[in-house]
Design a protein around this motif. Structure first.
Motif, PDB file in Angstrom:
ATOM      1  N   PHE A   1      28.374 -18.559  -9.463  1.00  0.00           N
ATOM      2  CA  PHE A   1      28.109 -19.804 -10.178  1.00  0.00           C
ATOM      3  C   PHE A   1      27.571 -20.903  -9.277  1.00  0.00           C
ATOM      4  N   LEU A   2      26.749 -21.776  -9.864  1.00  0.00           N
ATOM      5  CA  LEU A   2      26.546 -23.104  -9.290  1.00  0.00           C
ATOM      6  C   LEU A   2      27.821 -23.897  -9.569  1.00  0.00           C
ATOM      7  N   PRO A   3      28.155 -24.893  -8.748  1.00  0.00           N
ATOM      8  CA  PRO A   3      29.418 -25.620  -8.936  1.00  0.00           C
ATOM      9  C   PRO A   3      29.613 -26.202 -10.336  1.00  0.00           C
ATOM     10  N   GLU A   4      28.585 -26.824 -10.890  1.00  0.00           N
ATOM     11  CA  GLU A   4      28.739 -27.451 -12.205  1.00  0.00           C
ATOM     12  C   GLU A   4      28.924 -26.423 -13.319  1.00  0.00           C
ATOM     13  N   MET A   5      28.309 -25.262 -13.187  1.00  0.00           N
ATOM     14  CA  MET A   5      28.480 -24.196 -14.184  1.00  0.00           C
ATOM     15  C   MET A   5      29.884 -23.589 -14.077  1.00  0.00           C
ATOM     16  N   ARG A   6      30.355 -23.424 -12.858  1.00  0.00           N
ATOM     17  CA  ARG A   6      31.703 -22.878 -12.683  1.00  0.00           C
ATOM     18  C   ARG A   6      32.747 -23.835 -13.266  1.00  0.00           C
ATOM     19  N   GLU A   7      32.559 -25.095 -13.022  1.00  0.00           N
ATOM     20  CA  GLU A   7      33.490 -26.090 -13.567  1.00  0.00           C
ATOM     21  C   GLU A   7      33.439 -26.106 -15.096  1.00  0.00           C
ATOM     22  N   PHE A   8      32.238 -26.013 -15.663  1.00  0.00           N
ATOM     23  CA  PHE A   8      32.086 -26.056 -17.117  1.00  0.00           C
ATOM     24  C   PHE A   8      32.749 -24.849 -17.791  1.00  0.00           C
ATOM     25  N   TYR A   9      32.493 -23.648 -17.283  1.00  0.00           N
ATOM     26  CA  TYR A   9      33.023 -22.437 -17.924  1.00  0.00           C
ATOM     27  C   TYR A   9      34.475 -22.147 -17.531  1.00  0.00           C
ATOM     28  N   ASP A  10      34.890 -22.573 -16.356  1.00  0.00           N
ATOM     29  CA  ASP A  10      36.289 -22.542 -15.930  1.00  0.00           C
ATOM     30  C   ASP A  10      36.971 -21.201 -16.243  1.00  0.00           C
ATOM     31  N   LEU A  11      36.349 -20.109 -15.796  1.00  0.00           N
ATOM     32  CA  LEU A  11      36.860 -18.772 -16.103  1.00  0.00           C
ATOM     33  C   LEU A  11      38.289 -18.548 -15.628  1.00  0.00           C
ATOM     34  N   GLU A  12      38.637 -19.138 -14.492  1.00  0.00           N
ATOM     35  CA  GLU A  12      39.988 -18.936 -13.974  1.00  0.00           C
ATOM     36  C   GLU A  12      41.048 -19.418 -14.966  1.00  0.00           C
ATOM     37  N   HIS A  13      40.765 -20.510 -15.661  1.00  0.00           N
ATOM     38  CA  HIS A  13      41.740 -21.044 -16.603  1.00  0.00           C
ATOM     39  C   HIS A  13      41.554 -20.476 -18.006  1.00  0.00           C
ATOM     40  N   LEU A  14      40.352 -20.006 -18.310  1.00  0.00           N
ATOM     41  CA  LEU A  14      40.117 -19.347 -19.590  1.00  0.00           C
ATOM     42  C   LEU A  14      40.979 -18.094 -19.695  1.00  0.00           C
ATOM     43  N   TRP A  15      41.126 -17.400 -18.570  1.00  0.00           N
ATOM     44  CA  TRP A  15      41.977 -16.210 -18.502  1.00  0.00           C
ATOM     45  C   TRP A  15      43.293 -16.611 -17.844  1.00  0.00           C
ATOM     46  N   ALA A  16      44.016 -17.502 -18.471  1.00  0.00           N
ATOM     47  CA  ALA A  16      45.237 -18.074 -17.895  1.00  0.00           C
ATOM     48  C   ALA A  16      46.317 -17.030 -17.624  1.00  0.00           C
ATOM     49  N   ASP A  17      46.295 -15.899 -18.326  1.00  0.00           N
ATOM     50  CA  ASP A  17      47.299 -14.859 -18.123  1.00  0.00           C
ATOM     51  C   ASP A  17      46.993 -13.973 -16.916  1.00  0.00           C
ATOM     52  N   ALA A  18      45.819 -14.117 -16.348  1.00  0.00           N
ATOM     53  CA  ALA A  18      45.428 -13.270 -15.215  1.00  0.00           C
ATOM     54  C   ALA A  18      46.134 -13.717 -13.942  1.00  0.00           C
ATOM     55  N   MET A  19      46.424 -12.744 -13.078  1.00  0.00           N
ATOM     56  CA  MET A  19      46.914 -13.078 -11.749  1.00  0.00           C
ATOM     57  C   MET A  19      45.696 -13.405 -10.891  1.00  0.00           C
ATOM     58  N   LEU A  20      45.684 -14.587 -10.294  1.00  0.00           N
ATOM     59  CA  LEU A  20      44.548 -15.033  -9.497  1.00  0.00           C
ATOM     60  C   LEU A  20      44.879 -14.954  -8.012  1.00  0.00           C
ATOM     61  N   THR A  21      43.934 -14.429  -7.250  1.00  0.00           N
ATOM     62  CA  THR A  21      44.057 -14.412  -5.792  1.00  0.00           C
ATOM     63  C   THR A  21      42.878 -15.186  -5.234  1.00  0.00           C
ATOM     64  N   GLU A  22      43.187 -16.297  -4.560  1.00  0.00           N
ATOM     65  CA  GLU A  22      42.149 -17.132  -3.953  1.00  0.00           C
ATOM     66  C   GLU A  22      42.003 -16.725  -2.501  1.00  0.00           C
ATOM     67  N   LEU A  23      40.748 -16.535  -2.074  1.00  0.00           N
ATOM     68  CA  LEU A  23      40.483 -16.190  -0.681  1.00  0.00           C
ATOM     69  C   LEU A  23      40.026 -17.436   0.058  1.00  0.00           C
ATOM     70  N   GLU A  24      40.431 -17.550   1.299  1.00  0.00           N
ATOM     71  CA  GLU A  24      39.995 -18.681   2.099  1.00  0.00           C
ATOM     72  C   GLU A  24      38.525 -18.517   2.447  1.00  0.00           C
ATOM     73  N   ASP A  25      37.802 -19.643   2.469  1.00  0.00           N
ATOM     74  CA  ASP A  25      36.402 -19.618   2.890  1.00  0.00           C
ATOM     75  C   ASP A  25      36.341 -19.288   4.379  1.00  0.00           C
ATOM     76  N   LEU A  26      35.297 -18.572   4.779  1.00  0.00           N
ATOM     77  CA  LEU A  26      35.161 -18.200   6.177  1.00  0.00           C
ATOM     78  C   LEU A  26      34.850 -19.390   7.068  1.00  0.00           C
ATOM     79  N   ASP A  27      34.100 -20.339   6.562  1.00  0.00           N
ATOM     80  CA  ASP A  27      33.724 -21.505   7.385  1.00  0.00           C
ATOM     81  C   ASP A  27      34.541 -22.705   7.032  1.00  0.00           C
TER      82      ASP A  27
END
Length: 128
Positions: free
Chosen positions: A102-128
């Motif tokens: 996603f581009l940032p604004e598209m990711r924020e708009f569609y908000d897939l992480e919260h749309l699938w609120a029942d999913a277990m989410l694993t966030e990875l740290e950015d390399l830089d």
């Protein structure tokens, strides 16, 4: 990438998910989240890998890198890729795993992480 919590959850798809993450990181995709959908009924796949890219050119570069890296490391090709033309949101379908770039604004708009609120989410740290 070695992440024990991901390895336990995605045992059958871990090689694919690792290759996807490598492809994303190789082109500096960031804010990577793996959403485990395997325990949710009636889903189209078992996992989403979601990331952000800073520009349409980077969206395309990340998606191309994912495709090449996954093919080189696993021999798997996506069954479908959509969104490359406008490169605001590219979806790559690997059957059990769907990759979203996603581009940032598209990711924020569609908000897939919260749309699938029942999913277990694993966030990875950015390399830089």
């Amino acid at each position: 990438m070695e992440n024990r919590s991901l390895n336990r959850t995605f045992a059958g798809n871990m090689e694919l998910i690792d290759a996807v993450i490598k492809g994303i990181q190789d082109k500096k995709g960031h804010q990577i989240v793996v959403a485990d959908l395997s325990e949710i009924g009636d889903t189209v796949c078992k996992a989403f890998v979601i990331c952000t890219a800073s520009s349409p050119v980077q969206v395309q570069a990340v998606a191309q890198s994912v495709g090449e890296t996954v093919r080189d490391l696993t021999g798997i090709r996506p069954t479908a890729v959509d969104g490359m033309r406008y490169a605001q949101w590219v979806a790559m379908d690997y059957t059990d795993v769907i990759v979203h770039v996603f581009l940032p604004e598209m990711r924020e708009f569609y908000d897939l992480e919260h749309l699938w609120a029942d999913a277990m989410l694993t966030e990875l740290e950015d390399l830089d």
